[in-house]
Scaffold this active site. Structure first.
Site, PDB file in Angstrom:
ATOM      1  N   LYS A   9     -17.171   6.552   2.608  1.00 33.69           N
ATOM      2  CA  LYS A   9     -16.395   7.766   2.399  1.00 33.69           C
ATOM      3  C   LYS A   9     -17.275   8.934   1.923  1.00 33.69           C
ATOM      4  O   LYS A   9     -18.426   8.730   1.529  1.00 33.69           O
ATOM      5  CB  LYS A   9     -15.272   7.471   1.392  1.00 33.69           C
ATOM      6  CG  LYS A   9     -14.218   6.480   1.919  1.00 33.69           C
ATOM      7  CD  LYS A   9     -13.095   6.289   0.903  1.00 33.69           C
ATOM      8  CE  LYS A   9     -12.001   5.385   1.452  1.00 33.69           C
ATOM      9  NZ  LYS A   9     -10.873   5.269   0.479  1.00 33.69           N
ATOM     10  N   TYR A  49      -4.609   7.771   8.410  1.00 28.19           N
ATOM     11  CA  TYR A  49      -3.856   7.264   7.246  1.00 28.19           C
ATOM     12  C   TYR A  49      -2.345   7.436   7.425  1.00 28.19           C
ATOM     13  O   TYR A  49      -1.620   7.521   6.437  1.00 28.19           O
ATOM     14  CB  TYR A  49      -4.320   7.978   5.974  1.00 28.19           C
ATOM     15  CG  TYR A  49      -5.589   7.423   5.374  1.00 28.19           C
ATOM     16  CD1 TYR A  49      -5.645   6.111   4.890  1.00 28.19           C
ATOM     17  CD2 TYR A  49      -6.731   8.203   5.252  1.00 28.19           C
ATOM     18  CE1 TYR A  49      -6.805   5.603   4.312  1.00 28.19           C
ATOM     19  CE2 TYR A  49      -7.904   7.695   4.668  1.00 28.19           C
ATOM     20  CZ  TYR A  49      -7.916   6.398   4.195  1.00 28.19           C
ATOM     21  OH  TYR A  49      -9.056   5.888   3.623  1.00 28.19           O
ATOM     22  N   ASN A 112     -13.216   6.272  -3.822  1.00 29.94           N
ATOM     23  CA  ASN A 112     -13.620   4.889  -4.075  1.00 29.94           C
ATOM     24  C   ASN A 112     -14.624   4.360  -3.052  1.00 29.94           C
ATOM     25  O   ASN A 112     -14.712   3.163  -2.802  1.00 29.94           O
ATOM     26  CB  ASN A 112     -12.382   3.994  -4.208  1.00 29.94           C
ATOM     27  CG  ASN A 112     -11.505   4.045  -2.974  1.00 29.94           C
ATOM     28  OD1 ASN A 112     -11.841   4.693  -1.990  1.00 29.94           O
ATOM     29  ND2 ASN A 112     -10.383   3.350  -3.026  1.00 29.94           N
ATOM     30  N   HIS A 115     -13.838   2.286   2.780  1.00 32.87           N
ATOM     31  CA  HIS A 115     -12.556   1.881   3.369  1.00 32.87           C
ATOM     32  C   HIS A 115     -12.750   0.572   4.105  1.00 32.87           C
ATOM     33  O   HIS A 115     -13.810   0.338   4.689  1.00 32.87           O
ATOM     34  CB  HIS A 115     -12.069   2.940   4.380  1.00 32.87           C
ATOM     35  CG  HIS A 115     -10.928   2.430   5.210  1.00 32.87           C
ATOM     36  ND1 HIS A 115      -9.621   2.487   4.781  1.00 32.87           N
ATOM     37  CD2 HIS A 115     -10.907   1.774   6.407  1.00 32.87           C
ATOM     38  CE1 HIS A 115      -8.845   1.912   5.700  1.00 32.87           C
ATOM     39  NE2 HIS A 115      -9.613   1.475   6.692  1.00 32.87           N
ATOM     40  N   GLU A 126      -7.516   0.826  13.868  1.00 32.48           N
ATOM     41  CA  GLU A 126      -8.532   1.675  13.234  1.00 32.48           C
ATOM     42  C   GLU A 126      -9.844   1.696  14.039  1.00 32.48           C
ATOM     43  O   GLU A 126     -10.488   2.741  14.154  1.00 32.48           O
ATOM     44  CB  GLU A 126      -8.780   1.188  11.805  1.00 32.48           C
ATOM     45  CG  GLU A 126      -7.571   1.454  10.910  1.00 32.48           C
ATOM     46  CD  GLU A 126      -7.724   0.902   9.495  1.00 32.48           C
ATOM     47  OE1 GLU A 126      -8.772   0.293   9.187  1.00 32.48           O
ATOM     48  OE2 GLU A 126      -6.794   1.103   8.695  1.00 32.48           O
TER      49      GLU A 126
HETATM   50  P1  IDP Z   1      -7.323   0.484   0.155  1.00 30.71           P
HETATM   51  O1  IDP Z   1      -8.321   1.554   0.569  1.00 30.71           O
HETATM   52  O2  IDP Z   1      -7.863  -0.401  -0.928  1.00 30.71           O
HETATM   53  O3  IDP Z   1      -6.769  -0.285   1.323  1.00 30.71           O
HETATM   54  P2  IDP Z   1      -4.754   1.903   0.083  1.00 30.71           P
HETATM   55  O4  IDP Z   1      -3.617   1.537  -0.815  1.00 30.71           O
HETATM   56  O5  IDP Z   1      -4.643   1.564   1.544  1.00 30.71           O
HETATM   57  O6  IDP Z   1      -6.088   1.257  -0.546  1.00 30.71           O
HETATM   58  O7  IDP Z   1      -4.999   3.473  -0.085  1.00 30.71           O
HETATM   59  C1  IDP Z   1      -5.836   4.161   0.815  1.00 30.71           C
HETATM   60  C2  IDP Z   1      -6.729   5.086   0.015  1.00 30.71           C
HETATM   61  O8  IDP Z   1      -5.906   6.067  -0.623  1.00 30.71           O
HETATM   62  C3  IDP Z   1      -7.501   4.428  -1.121  1.00 30.71           C
HETATM   63  O9  IDP Z   1      -8.680   3.789  -0.717  1.00 30.71           O
HETATM   64  C4  IDP Z   1      -7.791   5.629  -2.005  1.00 30.71           C
HETATM   65  O10 IDP Z   1      -8.865   6.439  -1.490  1.00 30.71           O
HETATM   66  C5  IDP Z   1      -6.480   6.411  -1.885  1.00 30.71           C
HETATM   67  N1  IDP Z   1      -5.516   6.051  -2.935  1.00 30.71           N
HETATM   68  C6  IDP Z   1      -4.812   4.890  -3.043  1.00 30.71           C
HETATM   69  N2  IDP Z   1      -4.005   4.899  -4.116  1.00 30.71           N
HETATM   70  C7  IDP Z   1      -4.194   6.098  -4.706  1.00 30.71           C
HETATM   71  C8  IDP Z   1      -3.635   6.723  -5.879  1.00 30.71           C
HETATM   72  O11 IDP Z   1      -2.795   6.160  -6.591  1.00 30.71           O
HETATM   73  N3  IDP Z   1      -4.088   7.980  -6.178  1.00 30.71           N
HETATM   74  C9  IDP Z   1      -5.012   8.638  -5.405  1.00 30.71           C
HETATM   75  N4  IDP Z   1      -5.553   8.087  -4.301  1.00 30.71           N
HETATM   76  C10 IDP Z   1      -5.159   6.838  -3.960  1.00 30.71           C
HETATM   77 MG    MG Z   2      -5.597   0.337   2.878  1.00 31.67          MG
END
Ligand code: IDP
Ligand code: MG
Length: 138
Positions: A9, A49, A112, A115, A126
């Site tokens: 990312k 997304y 984070n 992905h 994807e």
């Molecule tokens: P993942 O990447 O671990 O699969 P997902 O729930 O699919 O997590 O969420 C996609 C992305 O959205 C996350 O990697 C993160 O960048 C962002 N995200 C998820 N939850 C939150 C939140 O509560 N606040 C802000 N960003 C979030």
């Molecule tokens: Mg996800």
């Protein structure tokens, strides 16, 4: 061999972590089956997304994902989808296990660093969102 989509990312690319993260990926036995840099438009990030479009963080997430260059990867190995998610760690780095990429590199729950696809159907969607068949080797 199973395939999954990985993204390094914008926060990871911006902090020069491409090499360190690829070293962990290769060290865990993944083969890089496809790789390219991209800068997503917000529209492309929204399409990617789409499953999260009702979530409160959708606008911020898609702005962030289009804020700078990313590395798009197709990774191949046995059980690739779960193995890559295990190597990344929990979504929130505060909850991520020791030794995971998100524990070691993530800035916060949004920024984070990586992905990973979460299931065979999302991996197929994807991968095809970013790569044509002829761009994927192996
Ligand atoms: P993942 O990447 O671990 O699969 P997902 O729930 O699919 O997590 O969420 C996609 C992305 O959205 C996350 O990697 C993160 O960048 C962002 N995200 C998820 N939850 C939150 C939140 O509560 N606040 C802000 N960003 C979030
Ligand atoms: Mg996800």
């Amino acid at each position: 061999m199973e395939k999954t989509l990985a993204i390094l990312k914008p926060d990871a690319v911006e902090r020069n972590l491409i090499g360190k993260i690829l070293e962990r990926i290769e060290g865990k036995g993944f083969k890089v089956a496809a790789m390219k840099m991209a800068q997503l438009s917000q529209c492309e990030a929204k399409g990617f997304y789409d499953v999260h479009k009702e979530r409160p963080f959708f606008g911020d997430l898609t702005s962030y994902m289009s804020s700078g260059p990313v590395v798009l990867l197709v990774l191949s190995r046995d059980n690739a989808i779960k193995e890559w998610r295990d190597l990344m760690g929990a979504t929130n780095p505060a909850d991520a296990a020791e030794g995971t990429i998100r524990k070691d590199f993530a800035v916060n729950i949004e920024k984070n660093s990586t992905h990973g696809s979460d299931a065979p159907d999302t991996a197929a969607f994807e991968i095809s969102y970013f790569f044509s068949q002829t761009e994927i080797v192996g």
